[in-house]
Write a protein that holds these residues in place. Structure first.
Motif, short mmCIF file in Angstrom:
data_model
loop_
_atom_site.label_atom_id
_atom_site.label_comp_id
_atom_site.label_asym_id
_atom_site.label_seq_id
_atom_site.Cartn_x
_atom_site.Cartn_y
_atom_site.Cartn_z
N ILE A 1 0.84 -1.20 0.00
CA ILE A 1 0.00 0.00 0.00
C ILE A 1 0.88 1.25 0.00
CG2 ILE A 1 -1.69 1.34 1.32
CD1 ILE A 1 -2.87 -1.15 -0.06
N GLY A 2 1.90 1.27 0.84
CA GLY A 2 2.81 2.42 0.91
C GLY A 2 3.53 2.65 -0.40
N MET A 3 4.00 1.59 -1.03
CA MET A 3 4.70 1.68 -2.30
C MET A 3 3.77 2.25 -3.38
SD MET A 3 6.69 -1.46 -4.22
CE MET A 3 5.19 -2.43 -4.35
N TYR A 4 2.53 1.76 -3.40
CA TYR A 4 1.54 2.24 -4.37
C TYR A 4 1.22 3.71 -4.14
CZ TYR A 4 -3.06 3.09 -6.35
OH TYR A 4 -4.12 3.65 -7.01
N GLU A 5 0.92 4.07 -2.90
CA GLU A 5 0.55 5.45 -2.60
C GLU A 5 1.70 6.42 -2.89
OE1 GLU A 5 -0.84 5.29 1.44
OE2 GLU A 5 -2.82 4.51 0.83
N ALA A 6 2.92 5.99 -2.60
CA ALA A 6 4.09 6.86 -2.86
C ALA A 6 4.27 7.09 -4.36
CB ALA A 6 5.35 6.23 -2.27
N GLU A 7 4.10 6.04 -5.16
CA GLU A 7 4.26 6.20 -6.62
C GLU A 7 3.15 7.06 -7.21
OE1 GLU A 7 6.07 6.28 -10.15
OE2 GLU A 7 6.93 5.49 -8.31
N VAL A 8 1.92 6.88 -6.73
CA VAL A 8 0.82 7.71 -7.22
C VAL A 8 1.06 9.18 -6.85
CG1 VAL A 8 -1.65 8.23 -6.93
CG2 VAL A 8 -0.90 5.86 -7.29
N LYS B 1 3.94 10.64 -6.25
CA LYS B 1 5.06 11.12 -7.07
C LYS B 1 4.58 11.48 -8.46
CE LYS B 1 9.49 9.49 -8.98
NZ LYS B 1 10.43 8.36 -8.98
N PHE B 2 3.81 10.58 -9.08
CA PHE B 2 3.32 10.83 -10.42
C PHE B 2 2.44 12.08 -10.46
CE2 PHE B 2 0.18 10.56 -13.76
CZ PHE B 2 0.98 10.35 -14.88
N LYS B 3 1.53 12.21 -9.52
CA LYS B 3 0.64 13.38 -9.51
C LYS B 3 1.40 14.68 -9.29
CE LYS B 3 -3.62 11.00 -8.35
NZ LYS B 3 -4.72 10.85 -7.38
N ASN B 4 2.43 14.63 -8.47
CA ASN B 4 3.26 15.83 -8.28
C ASN B 4 4.00 16.19 -9.57
OD1 ASN B 4 2.58 16.45 -5.61
ND2 ASN B 4 4.08 15.01 -4.82
N TYR B 5 4.54 15.20 -10.24
CA TYR B 5 5.23 15.47 -11.50
C TYR B 5 4.24 15.96 -12.57
CZ TYR B 5 10.04 14.04 -10.67
OH TYR B 5 11.34 13.98 -10.24
N TRP B 6 3.02 15.44 -12.54
CA TRP B 6 2.02 15.83 -13.53
C TRP B 6 1.76 17.35 -13.45
CZ3 TRP B 6 0.58 13.72 -17.82
CH2 TRP B 6 -0.51 14.24 -18.52
N GLN B 7 1.97 17.95 -12.32
CA GLN B 7 1.77 19.39 -12.15
C GLN B 7 2.86 20.21 -12.85
OE1 GLN B 7 -1.09 20.48 -10.72
NE2 GLN B 7 -1.51 18.27 -10.65
N ILE B 8 3.96 19.57 -13.23
CA ILE B 8 5.08 20.25 -13.88
C ILE B 8 4.86 20.25 -15.40
CG2 ILE B 8 7.59 20.22 -14.23
CD1 ILE B 8 7.77 18.66 -11.54
N ALA B 9 4.81 21.43 -15.99
CA ALA B 9 4.53 21.56 -17.42
C ALA B 9 5.53 20.77 -18.27
CB ALA B 9 4.54 23.03 -17.82
N GLU B 10 6.81 20.80 -17.91
CA GLU B 10 7.82 20.07 -18.69
C GLU B 10 7.52 18.57 -18.71
OE1 GLU B 10 12.63 19.35 -18.99
OE2 GLU B 10 11.85 20.52 -17.32
N PHE B 11 7.05 18.02 -17.61
CA PHE B 11 6.71 16.60 -17.54
C PHE B 11 5.61 16.26 -18.53
CE2 PHE B 11 4.34 13.02 -15.69
CZ PHE B 11 5.36 12.10 -15.50
N ARG B 12 4.59 17.12 -18.58
CA ARG B 12 3.45 16.87 -19.46
C ARG B 12 3.80 17.00 -20.94
NH1 ARG B 12 1.20 20.29 -15.63
NH2 ARG B 12 0.92 21.92 -17.20
N LYS B 13 4.94 17.60 -21.27
CA LYS B 13 5.38 17.68 -22.67
C LYS B 13 5.70 16.29 -23.23
CE LYS B 13 8.95 20.31 -22.64
NZ LYS B 13 10.08 21.21 -22.86
N LEU C 1 -2.62 0.96 -14.31
CA LEU C 1 -1.71 -0.18 -14.20
C LEU C 1 -1.10 -0.28 -12.81
CD1 LEU C 1 0.03 0.00 -17.69
CD2 LEU C 1 -1.59 -1.74 -16.88
N LEU C 2 -0.78 0.87 -12.21
CA LEU C 2 -0.26 0.85 -10.83
C LEU C 2 -1.29 0.22 -9.89
CD1 LEU C 2 1.42 4.35 -10.37
CD2 LEU C 2 2.56 2.13 -10.47
N ASN C 3 -2.55 0.59 -10.06
CA ASN C 3 -3.61 0.05 -9.21
C ASN C 3 -3.78 -1.45 -9.45
OD1 ASN C 3 -5.74 0.48 -7.23
ND2 ASN C 3 -7.11 -0.03 -8.92
N GLU C 4 -3.73 -1.87 -10.71
CA GLU C 4 -3.84 -3.30 -11.02
C GLU C 4 -2.68 -4.08 -10.41
OE1 GLU C 4 -4.31 -3.93 -15.24
OE2 GLU C 4 -6.03 -2.56 -15.32
N ASP C 5 -1.48 -3.51 -10.45
CA ASP C 5 -0.31 -4.16 -9.85
C ASP C 5 -0.51 -4.29 -8.34
OD1 ASP C 5 2.40 -5.23 -10.03
OD2 ASP C 5 3.03 -3.40 -9.02
#
Length: 136
Positions: free
Chosen positions: A67-74, A76-88, A101-105
């Motif tokens: 659960i911790g591994m999943y929540e940490a990755e989600v 991290k991803f959501k924080n990066y998604w806020q960065i315009a360069e990431f979304r490029k 896929l993270l949730n399925e894993d």
């Protein structure tokens, strides 16, 4: 795997690992601490590994780790998604697919907790820097 690898490369593109040690080469790390007043500076690499098939861990501990591994990755991803360069580099559809896929894993791993039922390894490394403080 291709999508996970792509996202890992984007993380590294947006925030290179070298930034986490102030952009300095690893050989310079002891000098950095020496300049800060430490003497006899020593650096040790500490590896760590985790396996869901570890019989020394209870099912509750494994559940908490998954659960911790999943929540940490989600997170991290959501924080990066806020960065315009990431979304490029990533479409919204790819981002949504990655989160699915993270949730399925996570669901798969939670269903398969147990000794030697499913092998899933995670590893990493840290640096331990020690030295003597010289009091003036």
């Amino acid at each position: 795997m291709n999508l996970a690898n792509k996202i890992s490369l984007i993380y590294e593109t947006v925030h290179p690992m070298s930034e986490f040690v102030l952009g300095m080469p690893s050989a310079e790390i002891p000098h950095f601490f020496a300049k800060s007043g430490l003497k006899n500076v020593r650096v040790y690499g500490l590896g760590r590994a985790f396996s869901l098939s570890n019989a020394a861990m209870s099912k509750e501990q494994k559940h908490e780790y998954i659960i911790g591994m999943y929540e940490a990755e989600v997170c991290k991803f959501k924080n990066y998604w806020q960065i315009a360069e990431f979304r490029k580099y990533l479409t919204k559809q790819e981002g949504d697919k990655y989160l699915r896929l993270l949730n399925e894993d996570k669901i798969f791993l939670l269903k398969n907790i147990g000794e030697n039922i499913f092998w899933d390894w995670h590893g990493g490394a840290n640096l331990l820097v020690i030295g003597d403080v010289v009091k003036k």
